[in-house]
Design an enzyme around this catalytic site. Structure first.
Site: not given
Ligand code: 5GP
Length: 120
Positions: A36, A105
């Site tokens: 997103i 992820h």
């Molecule tokens: P992390 O910091 O956990 O590695 O990354 C989480 C990722 O999820 C971030 O890059 C953030 O932009 C993405 N993200 C968070 N909420 C959403 C959402 O509701 N939809 C999508 N498509 N991405 C999300």
């Protein structure tokens, strides 16, 4: 190691269809969708459909089929997106790794020249 999975996390809601996503591709084991808040022209998140909190949880407890299916979807993302010039695959993990969403992820980031991996 024992891992606790919170099924109220945002990616669990995406998997249940409670929150929309821009799907790139999927198979029986994994879903790939656009981030997103993209950090580059290509920024896709690949997530397993099973309840795993992190890379180490997934590697420890997911079935062989599940792990192969996940990596096959990574390959499909690379075929479908503009990463011929290269990309970075990142799995931030827990507090030290600054993981925000507690569902495993892999970020696939590319489509432009990236900087060095770590700044601090
Ligand atoms: P992390 O910091 O956990 O590695 O990354 C989480 C990722 O999820 C971030 O890059 C953030 O932009 C993405 N993200 C968070 N909420 C959403 C959402 O509701 N939809 C999508 N498509 N991405 C999300």
């Amino acid at each position: 190691m024992q891992y606790d999975y919170d099924d109220q996390n945002i990616f669990a809601k995406i998997l249940r269809g409670e929150i929309p996503n821009q799907t790139v591709c999927e198979n029986d084991h994994a879903l790939a969708f656009n981030d997103i808040n993209p950090q580059a022209p290509v920024h896709v998140l690949v997530i397993p459909k099973g309840p795993y909190v992190s890379l180490d949880h997934f590697a420890q407890d997911a079935s062989a089929d599940g792990q192969v299916g996940f990596m096959q979807l990574v390959a499909e993302v690379c075929r479908l997106t503009d990463v011929a010039g290269g990309f970075r695959a990142i799995s931030n993990t827990r507090t030290h790794g600054v993981q925000d969403v507690p569902h495993y992820h892999m970020h696939i980031i590319g489509g432009r020249q990236l900087g060095r991996m770590l700044h601090d």
